[in-house]
Write an enzyme that holds these catalytic residues in place. Sequence first.
Site, PDB file in Angstrom:
ATOM      1  N   LYS A   8     -38.915  -4.455   3.763  1.00 44.22           N
ATOM      2  CA  LYS A   8     -39.411  -4.794   5.094  1.00 44.22           C
ATOM      3  C   LYS A   8     -40.257  -6.053   4.938  1.00 44.22           C
ATOM      4  CE  LYS A   8     -39.089  -0.464   7.509  1.00 44.22           C
ATOM      5  NZ  LYS A   8     -38.078  -0.725   8.539  1.00 44.22           N
ATOM      6  N   ASP A  53     -36.463   6.223   3.514  1.00 47.20           N
ATOM      7  CA  ASP A  53     -36.163   5.766   4.871  1.00 47.20           C
ATOM      8  C   ASP A  53     -34.771   5.126   4.974  1.00 47.20           C
ATOM      9  OD1 ASP A  53     -36.842   5.207   7.599  1.00 47.20           O
ATOM     10  OD2 ASP A  53     -37.279   3.136   7.052  1.00 47.20           O
ATOM     11  N   LYS A 111     -31.347  11.467  10.901  1.00 49.68           N
ATOM     12  CA  LYS A 111     -32.080  11.381   9.643  1.00 49.68           C
ATOM     13  C   LYS A 111     -33.576  11.263   9.949  1.00 49.68           C
ATOM     14  CE  LYS A 111     -33.227   7.452   7.924  1.00 49.68           C
ATOM     15  NZ  LYS A 111     -34.129   6.616   8.747  1.00 49.68           N
ATOM     16  N   HIS A 123     -26.587   6.305  11.010  1.00 49.84           N
ATOM     17  CA  HIS A 123     -25.970   5.337  11.933  1.00 49.84           C
ATOM     18  C   HIS A 123     -25.320   4.168  11.204  1.00 49.84           C
ATOM     19  CE1 HIS A 123     -29.785   3.110  11.556  1.00 49.84           C
ATOM     20  NE2 HIS A 123     -29.183   2.078  12.102  1.00 49.84           N
ATOM     21  N   GLU A 182     -35.159  -6.675   6.108  1.00 53.98           N
ATOM     22  CA  GLU A 182     -35.586  -6.768   7.505  1.00 53.98           C
ATOM     23  C   GLU A 182     -36.807  -7.663   7.611  1.00 53.98           C
ATOM     24  OE1 GLU A 182     -35.010  -2.683   9.624  1.00 53.98           O
ATOM     25  OE2 GLU A 182     -35.985  -2.339   7.711  1.00 53.98           O
ATOM     26  N   HIS A 239     -28.764   5.088   4.221  1.00 50.52           N
ATOM     27  CA  HIS A 239     -27.947   3.917   4.576  1.00 50.52           C
ATOM     28  C   HIS A 239     -27.359   3.192   3.348  1.00 50.52           C
ATOM     29  CE1 HIS A 239     -29.747   4.872   8.284  1.00 50.52           C
ATOM     30  NE2 HIS A 239     -30.753   4.038   8.275  1.00 50.52           N
TER      31      HIS A 239
HETATM   32  C1  BG6 Z   1     -33.650   3.301  10.280  1.00 49.55           C
HETATM   33  C2  BG6 Z   1     -34.952   3.183   9.549  1.00 49.55           C
HETATM   34  O1  BG6 Z   1     -32.918   4.421   9.873  1.00 49.55           O
HETATM   35  O2  BG6 Z   1     -32.872   2.129  10.046  1.00 49.55           O
HETATM   36  C3  BG6 Z   1     -35.713   1.939   9.970  1.00 49.55           C
HETATM   37  O3  BG6 Z   1     -35.741   4.330   9.809  1.00 49.55           O
HETATM   38  C4  BG6 Z   1     -34.834   0.707   9.812  1.00 49.55           C
HETATM   39  O4  BG6 Z   1     -36.897   1.763   9.199  1.00 49.55           O
HETATM   40  C5  BG6 Z   1     -33.493   0.928  10.499  1.00 49.55           C
HETATM   41  O5  BG6 Z   1     -35.518  -0.387  10.400  1.00 49.55           O
HETATM   42  C6  BG6 Z   1     -32.518  -0.196  10.218  1.00 49.55           C
HETATM   43  O6  BG6 Z   1     -31.392   0.000  11.030  1.00 49.55           O
HETATM   44  P1  BG6 Z   1     -30.678  -1.235  11.704  1.00 49.55           P
HETATM   45  O7  BG6 Z   1     -29.529  -0.649  12.448  1.00 49.55           O
HETATM   46  O8  BG6 Z   1     -31.711  -1.893  12.603  1.00 49.55           O
HETATM   47  O9  BG6 Z   1     -30.289  -2.123  10.583  1.00 49.55           O
END
Ligand code: BG6
Length: 474
Positions: A347, A252, A165, A195, A233, A257
């Site tokens: 964030k 993003d 992505k 992911h 986050e 997700h």
């Molecule tokens: C990514 C985003 O796809 O996922 C990031 O681009 C984000 O901005 C991240 O921090 C979060 O993934 P995870 O696995 O750390 O929760």
Amino acid sequence: MHTPTTFIIFGVTGDLARRKLLPALFDLSRKNTLPRPFRLVGFARADHTHGQFQEFVRESLAEQYGKEDIAADCDEFLADARYQQGEFEDPASYEHLAELLIELDGHDSKECSNKLFYLAASPRFYKPIFQNLADSGLTIPCMEVKGQSAGISSGAGWPRLLVEKPFGKDLIASDELERMLALLFKDEQIFRIDHYLAKETVQNILAFRFSNILFEPLWSREFVERVEISLFEKIGIEGRGASYDGVGALRDVGQNHLLQMLSLVAMDDPKEMEAPFIRNARAAVLRALRPVSAEDVKDRVERGRYAEYVKEEGVSAASTTETSFRVIAYVDNERWRGVPLILESAKKHPEKKTEVTVYFKHTERCLCPPGAEHHHQNILTFRIQPDEAISVVFWAKKPGFATELEPKRLSFSYKESFEKERIPDAYERVLHDCIRGDQTLFASTDEVQAAWKFTMSVLEQWHTLPLVEYNRDI
Ligand code: BG6
């Protein structure tokens, strides 16, 4: 398993490869789950010899695991690692890569290896990479290639493409990429990565829902009041200003997700565990999302950004990019009509936490003393990360002569219940499944398109809303 496999990473010197892909491959190699023989090939702009590349990988792994921890297995993992310097937009670079791959196949096994091409490069290079891969013949299975040199016997030698992505920055760009992919590749060759789908605890949403009779009968508008899906986050944009600005939190993590977690929470029983059934069931939910309109945007959407955002490197002083959002989604089908599914992300949030929480409706009748609050709500929480867990809030009578109720929690923690098992990193799962050719945990064209349609309805309306500044401490 004797399946010669070559794993080619475009953009191998970048952050994603260093922090995620190389460690994940190394772990799979240590667990002996990679097919053999297995070769890693790095492709990037920087000038490296094969030896310097091997050193680069060794250092990246040492950063993650420590020098001592990797010492025993690193030599074997890197023995066959090779590097190809090249420009993503330069057709000649792909010819050189093809020569290297033919040479590698010829030298060792005299067999054509399966080839996985991982796009860990900036999305602006996706189109030239797709085109050049196709033009150079690198995506044609060996058995279909006539007259290849180096005395290679013909095996299946399937090529696969792993695409990170973001898949486009809007619906038009995403459709364009899809059209191009459809012309150049077969669908079973394409693995679109989200992911989050590969996170152990996200996969457990389906296992939990469809393997336990306790909750599924209640999984509908009749019993569910609302669902909250949040991804918070503590970190900010971590030096990604130039690529994040103009993209923002909704594209993003929202378009992909959060909507993928929503699809798993809301989908119908896929009936079969096979990829097409599960992907279709996820896509059906995303297609049923009610678009945000000019009339309801104010009631359904909020956006914000953390106070110091515009001071980040690479961010324009006049930026209007959001780093947080809250969107109320509705799935307009029989099961969910009218139930708010609230998507939230930020964030620089005070706490790092990703959770899916299902709030069930209050009991209709309350067996409680006169005047007591009508408060009997059960709450089910999937804690996706960190401290992975599932918990249920229920009501219990407080010991004593009075009838007083208190909320209590039944909980299951991964750490306590699976002491010995390590939760695999999502990228290990992504690579493992792609090598096996299982597309279940990868987004389909239909899913990407439906997720973009909904996301666009928000993006097209929300310029009318204020961008609210927030501080971490609030
Ligand atoms: C990514 C985003 O796809 O996922 C990031 O681009 C984000 O901005 C991240 O921090 C979060 O993934 P995870 O696995 O750390 O929760």
